[in-house]
Design a protein around this motif. Structure first.
Motif, PDB file in Angstrom:
ATOM      1  N   MET A 142       0.944  -1.194  -0.138  1.00  0.00           N
ATOM      2  CA  MET A 142      -0.216  -0.059  -0.125  1.00  0.00           C
ATOM      3  C   MET A 142       1.253   1.163  -0.056  1.00  0.00           C
ATOM      4  SD  MET A 142      -2.818   1.371   2.804  1.00  0.00           S
ATOM      5  CE  MET A 142      -1.853   1.750   3.586  1.00  0.00           C
ATOM      6  N   ARG A 143       0.567   2.720  -0.796  1.00  0.00           N
ATOM      7  CA  ARG A 143       0.968   3.525  -0.334  1.00  0.00           C
ATOM      8  C   ARG A 143       0.624   4.405   0.337  1.00  0.00           C
ATOM      9  NH1 ARG A 143       3.292   4.210  -7.332  1.00  0.00           N
ATOM     10  NH2 ARG A 143       4.747   2.243  -7.070  1.00  0.00           N
ATOM     11  N   ALA A 144       0.961   5.070   0.843  1.00  0.00           N
ATOM     12  CA  ALA A 144       0.147   6.395   1.611  1.00  0.00           C
ATOM     13  C   ALA A 144       0.564   7.662   1.819  1.00  0.00           C
ATOM     14  CB  ALA A 144      -0.109   5.860   3.036  1.00  0.00           C
ATOM     15  N   VAL A 145      -0.020   8.553   2.221  1.00  0.00           N
ATOM     16  CA  VAL A 145       0.527   9.737   2.247  1.00  0.00           C
ATOM     17  C   VAL A 145      -0.247  10.634   3.042  1.00  0.00           C
ATOM     18  CG1 VAL A 145       0.085  12.520   1.087  1.00  0.00           C
ATOM     19  CG2 VAL A 145       0.914  10.364  -0.864  1.00  0.00           C
ATOM     20  N   ILE A 146       0.390  10.814   3.688  1.00  0.00           N
ATOM     21  CA  ILE A 146       0.564  11.959   5.252  1.00  0.00           C
ATOM     22  C   ILE A 146       0.792  13.149   5.126  1.00  0.00           C
ATOM     23  CG2 ILE A 146       0.663  11.374   7.803  1.00  0.00           C
ATOM     24  CD1 ILE A 146       1.675   9.247   7.884  1.00  0.00           C
ATOM     25  N   ALA A 147      -0.377  13.904   5.359  1.00  0.00           N
ATOM     26  CA  ALA A 147       0.110  15.524   5.430  1.00  0.00           C
ATOM     27  C   ALA A 147      -0.031  15.611   7.365  1.00  0.00           C
ATOM     28  CB  ALA A 147      -0.896  16.311   5.076  1.00  0.00           C
ATOM     29  N   GLY A 148       1.616  16.512   7.226  1.00  0.00           N
ATOM     30  CA  GLY A 148       1.600  16.933   8.931  1.00  0.00           C
ATOM     31  C   GLY A 148       3.227  15.474   9.688  1.00  0.00           C
ATOM     32  N   ALA A 191      -1.339   7.114  -5.229  1.00  0.00           N
ATOM     33  CA  ALA A 191      -1.276   6.718  -3.307  1.00  0.00           C
ATOM     34  C   ALA A 191      -3.112   5.122  -2.839  1.00  0.00           C
ATOM     35  CB  ALA A 191      -1.291   8.155  -2.890  1.00  0.00           C
ATOM     36  N   ASP A 192      -2.477   4.983  -2.329  1.00  0.00           N
ATOM     37  CA  ASP A 192      -3.867   4.128  -1.739  1.00  0.00           C
ATOM     38  C   ASP A 192      -4.861   4.493  -1.045  1.00  0.00           C
ATOM     39  OD1 ASP A 192      -3.173   1.959  -3.891  1.00  0.00           O
ATOM     40  OD2 ASP A 192      -1.432   1.745  -2.697  1.00  0.00           O
ATOM     41  N   VAL A 193      -3.837   5.763   0.092  1.00  0.00           N
ATOM     42  CA  VAL A 193      -4.822   6.448   1.377  1.00  0.00           C
ATOM     43  C   VAL A 193      -3.917   7.411   1.294  1.00  0.00           C
ATOM     44  CG1 VAL A 193      -3.274   5.245   2.948  1.00  0.00           C
ATOM     45  CG2 VAL A 193      -5.798   6.296   3.297  1.00  0.00           C
ATOM     46  N   LEU A 194      -4.906   8.641   1.909  1.00  0.00           N
ATOM     47  CA  LEU A 194      -4.128  10.148   2.605  1.00  0.00           C
ATOM     48  C   LEU A 194      -4.720  10.028   4.076  1.00  0.00           C
ATOM     49  CD1 LEU A 194      -3.656  13.470   0.834  1.00  0.00           C
ATOM     50  CD2 LEU A 194      -5.213  13.234   2.560  1.00  0.00           C
ATOM     51  N   VAL A 195      -3.773  10.337   4.907  1.00  0.00           N
ATOM     52  CA  VAL A 195      -3.805  10.314   5.767  1.00  0.00           C
ATOM     53  C   VAL A 195      -3.999  11.841   6.302  1.00  0.00           C
ATOM     54  CG1 VAL A 195      -3.662   9.724   8.560  1.00  0.00           C
ATOM     55  CG2 VAL A 195      -3.476   8.107   7.011  1.00  0.00           C
ATOM     56  N   ALA A 196      -4.962  12.630   6.442  1.00  0.00           N
ATOM     57  CA  ALA A 196      -4.514  14.395   6.625  1.00  0.00           C
ATOM     58  C   ALA A 196      -4.665  14.866   8.099  1.00  0.00           C
ATOM     59  CB  ALA A 196      -5.627  15.363   6.082  1.00  0.00           C
ATOM     60  N   ALA A 197      -2.891  14.734   8.495  1.00  0.00           N
ATOM     61  CA  ALA A 197      -2.988  14.559  10.066  1.00  0.00           C
ATOM     62  C   ALA A 197      -2.108  15.623  10.608  1.00  0.00           C
ATOM     63  CB  ALA A 197      -1.736  13.430  10.607  1.00  0.00           C
ATOM     64  N   CYS A 240       5.579  13.653  -6.016  1.00  0.00           N
ATOM     65  CA  CYS A 240       5.538  12.738  -5.314  1.00  0.00           C
ATOM     66  C   CYS A 240       4.585  11.835  -4.898  1.00  0.00           C
ATOM     67  CB  CYS A 240       5.477  13.454  -3.612  1.00  0.00           C
ATOM     68  SG  CYS A 240       7.465  14.526  -3.034  1.00  0.00           S
ATOM     69  N   GLY A 241       4.297  11.246  -6.030  1.00  0.00           N
ATOM     70  CA  GLY A 241       3.459   9.570  -6.346  1.00  0.00           C
ATOM     71  C   GLY A 241       2.485  10.218  -5.717  1.00  0.00           C
ATOM     72  N   ALA A 242       1.363  11.297  -5.779  1.00  0.00           N
ATOM     73  CA  ALA A 242       0.139  11.191  -5.187  1.00  0.00           C
ATOM     74  C   ALA A 242      -1.061  10.423  -5.781  1.00  0.00           C
ATOM     75  CB  ALA A 242      -0.041  13.015  -4.868  1.00  0.00           C
ATOM     76  N   MET A 243      -0.753  10.670  -7.536  1.00  0.00           N
ATOM     77  CA  MET A 243      -1.031   9.954  -8.510  1.00  0.00           C
ATOM     78  C   MET A 243      -1.217   8.492  -7.952  1.00  0.00           C
ATOM     79  SD  MET A 243      -3.260  10.803 -10.295  1.00  0.00           S
ATOM     80  CE  MET A 243      -2.918  12.202 -11.355  1.00  0.00           C
TER      81      MET A 243
END
Length: 257
Positions: free
Chosen positions: A1-7, A65-71, A60-63
């Motif tokens: 899984m590819r995850a993007v995390i903000a924060g 990504a399987d999930v984004l976590v806005a934290a 950075c590969g958001a396209m």
């Protein structure tokens, strides 16, 4: 899984470390240089920049990504990140942190949020679940607020005690999914006879929650405590489209992550 995390604050960094430790590919964005220098994200990739920057997200590969976590510690940023992830990059799953419970009503599918996590609301629900008997307690909101996991502990001499599950006219879209008795889970079959002290767990759609509360606690208490276990704002949710209503600013006074 590819995850993007903000924060990359305490919350974001902890999630990043856990996900990476479980073998997932993780990219963490942090806009504050000082926070980025201090962040411990384990083996995850740390990017200094704004997670609301479309060009940076794409690079950075958001396209993929399987999930984004806005934290982040800013509810505005978490909403915008979620909306961009869903509308611009088609991210399949978004999880957003709610810093101020008064903003909870905004975190829904119109802002691209699948799951909203509010620590104060969760703590309130856990406290109520531990001490309340005879009231419906919302434990967790699921799927952008459309469904909630709620719990009801059957008090002594309640009309449910001694009734079979199949003889109760449960509200539509509010199924009884489990019964816990003496700490042990039981299937909520039609022939299961309920007892005082049983903990009943429901997956209730928002539209069915009021009817479920009236059934279990009665009309008077249902009117006195709408949406127990949730923030007060959730009980009087306005129309939640992007730009609708006022976003309470308390969260923006806290650190960005």
């Amino acid at each position: 899984m590819r995850a993007v995390i903000a924060g990359a604050g305490a919350v974001g960094a902890s999630v990043a470390r856990e996900l990476h430790a479980h073998g997932h590919e993780v990219v963490v964005f942090e806009i504050r240089p000082d926070a980025a220098r201090k962040a411990d994200v384990g083996g995850a990739k740390l990017v200094l920049g704004d997670a609301c920057d479309l060009a940076l997200l794409e690079r950075c590969g958001a396209m993929e990504a399987d999930v984004l976590v806005a934290a982040t510690g800013d509810d505005r940023a978490n909403l915008v990140c979620s909306l961009l992830a869903r509308s611009e990059f088609g991210v399949g799953r978004t999880v957003a942190r709610v810093n101020n419970p008064l903003n909870d009503w905004l975190f829904d599918e119109s802002w691209g949020v699948d799951v909203a996590v509010s620590t104060p609301s969760i703590m309130t629900a856990l406290v109520e679940e531990a001490v309340e008997t005879g009231d419906l307690v919302r434990l967790l909101r699921l799927e952008a607020g459309g469904t909630a996991l709620s719990e009801f502990r059957v008090p002594a001499e309640h009309w449910l005690a001694g009734r079979r599950v199949g003889t109760v006219s449960w509200p539509q879209d509010a199924p009884l999914v489990a019964v816990v008795r003496d700490g042990a889970p039981r299937h909520a079959t039609a022939d299961e006879v309920l007892e005082a002290g049983d903990e009943l767990f429901f997956l209730a759609a928002a539209a069915a929650e009021t009817a479920l509360r009236r059934l279990l606690v009665g009309e008077d208490r249902a009117q006195a405590r709408p949406g127990a276990g949730s923030s007060s704002a959730a009980g009087r949710r306005p129309s939640s489209s992007p730009g609708a209503g006022a976003l309470t600013d308390q969260a923006s006074q806290s650190p960005r992550a």
